[in-house]
Design an enzyme around this catalytic site. Structure first.
Site, PDB file in Angstrom:
ATOM      1  N   HIS A   1      -4.707  -1.761  -7.415  1.00 46.16           N
ATOM      2  CA  HIS A   1      -5.153  -2.075  -6.053  1.00 46.16           C
ATOM      3  C   HIS A   1      -4.330  -3.251  -5.552  1.00 46.16           C
ATOM      4  O   HIS A   1      -3.997  -4.157  -6.310  1.00 46.16           O
ATOM      5  CB  HIS A   1      -6.637  -2.470  -6.066  1.00 46.16           C
ATOM      6  CG  HIS A   1      -7.063  -3.279  -4.869  1.00 46.16           C
ATOM      7  ND1 HIS A   1      -7.533  -2.707  -3.710  1.00 46.16           N
ATOM      8  CD2 HIS A   1      -7.080  -4.625  -4.652  1.00 46.16           C
ATOM      9  CE1 HIS A   1      -7.820  -3.662  -2.830  1.00 46.16           C
ATOM     10  NE2 HIS A   1      -7.567  -4.830  -3.377  1.00 46.16           N
TER      11      HIS A   1
ATOM     12  N   ARG B   1       0.840  -1.197   0.000  1.00 50.89           N
ATOM     13  CA  ARG B   1       0.000   0.000   0.000  1.00 50.89           C
ATOM     14  C   ARG B   1       0.881   1.256   0.000  1.00 50.89           C
ATOM     15  O   ARG B   1       0.569   2.242  -0.661  1.00 50.89           O
ATOM     16  CB  ARG B   1      -0.927   0.000   1.210  1.00 50.89           C
ATOM     17  CG  ARG B   1      -1.896  -1.167   1.278  1.00 50.89           C
ATOM     18  CD  ARG B   1      -2.846  -1.240   0.107  1.00 50.89           C
ATOM     19  NE  ARG B   1      -3.867  -0.205   0.155  1.00 50.89           N
ATOM     20  CZ  ARG B   1      -4.795  -0.027  -0.787  1.00 50.89           C
ATOM     21  NH1 ARG B   1      -4.790  -0.804  -1.865  1.00 50.89           N
ATOM     22  NH2 ARG B   1      -5.692   0.898  -0.681  1.00 50.89           N
TER      23      ARG B   1
END
Length: 337
Positions: free
Chosen positions: A300, A260
């Site tokens: 993602h 992330r």
């Protein structure tokens, strides 16, 4: 017993032989196998030991109709102490037959165009016989499930079954339609690999409506956070029927937060230089809001182990856990460990 929890009807071992390595054809061989719809993982460089060659070619050594007295010497000269590359191929229950058709006839001179040996081979059985050596035909794949079990233990190490997948160590990477359409999926996955993750099981998927609804369930149930936008319609417009690329990223615990951080802020103009969205993103939340659509931010990765499990079921299929193991040679522990 080796791999007793692995479905060997769907797994084959690929052996890129010394001639493929020396001719720098390994990438080409594995890319052609992947292009045929087979998931290739766990690529590993090996220097062949005598016992590995003898076990891998036991049928050749023991077939009285095929094995001349000097066949062991041929095998040892061709393989022992020389580099080979092995990998795992995951697919459907016909994977062994499919791969054998793809690699082509044992004699490259007789292999048809479109097969690996037919297109890339440069040797022949006639030449090999005249020179009293083995034919150089680039690649071997497991003949059947029993051979796949034996090949796995031969080239990756005999041992206990791979452990049950731990989603603490796996994230699902989703390269979104904007990444695919801009030709950035390779760049995204290469940057993730360069950050220390092992990337496997790359697949291109045409998004179905249910997949995007499951994946973005939080946007749908919190749609009132997005005034002026019809979230179900936005999701359908951005994803349904379009191409995405998914892959698995393996690493040490903490991989979810590390990835992330690598992706960067969800709004590309706010993503720091050095992050994927900061370096490659061209959209903004401001533009998306003005056009009443979702921001296009390329990629993602799973937020945590629970979302990785859900993402895996969404993009790979709930009954495809065979893709998860064995993926890394290190997962195959020595028998005396």
């Amino acid at each position: 017993m080796v791999g007793e929890d692995i479905d060997f009807t769907r797994l084959a071992v690929i052996l890129c032989k010394p001639d493929a390595v020396e001719r720098n054809l390994v990438d080409g061989v594995l890319e052609r196998i992947a292009a045929a719809g087979v998931s290739v993982s766990a690529r590993t460089d090996v220097v062949a030991e005598p016992w590995q060659v003898h076990v891998a070619y036991r049928d050749t050594l023991t077939d009285p109709g095929r094995a001349p007295a000097d066949r062991p010497a041929y095998l040892e000269a061709a393989f022992v102490g020389r580099p080979v590359v092995v990998a795992l191929a995951h697919g459907g229950p016909d994977i062994h037959a499919r791969l054998r058709r793809l690699i082509g006839h044992t004699d490259p001179a007789q292999a048809v165009t479109g097969t690996i040996r037919g297109d890339l081979g440069s040797d022949s059985i006639a030449a090999a016989t005249a020179e009293r050596r083995l034919v150089r035909n680039l690649v071997h794949t497991s003949d059947d499930p029993a051979a796949a079990r034996r090949d796995l233990a031969t080239w990756f190490g005999a041992g206990r079954p791979a452990p049950v997948c731990d989603f603490e160590n796996i994230s699902v990477v989703l390269c979104k339609p904007d990444a695919v359409e801009r030709g950035l999926a390779d760049d995204v996955l290469e940057r993730i690999a360069a950050a220390g993750a092992t990337v496997t099981n790359r697949q291109q998927v045409t998004v179905q409506q249910w997949q995007i609804n499951v994946h973005y369930w939080d946007l749908l149930v919190d749609a009132d956070w997005f005034p002026g936008r019809d979230i179900p319609a936005c999701l359908e417009a951005e994803y349904a029927g379009r191409q995405v690329v998914v892959a698995l990223a393996h690493g040490a615990p903490g991989i979810h937060s590390r990835l992330r951080d690598l992706l960067g802020h969800f709004d590309p103009p706010h993503a720091a230089p050095g992050t994927i969205r900061g370096d490659l993103g061209t959209d903004s939340l401001t533009a998306a809001s003005a056009e009443k659509r979702l921001v296009r931010n390329l990629v993602h990765t799973s937020d945590d182990p629970d979302s990785a499990r859900r993402d895996f079921g969404t993009w790979y299929g709930a009954r495809r856990s065979g893709l998860l193991a064995p993926l890394l040679p290190a997962q195959i522990a020595p028998a005396d460990a």
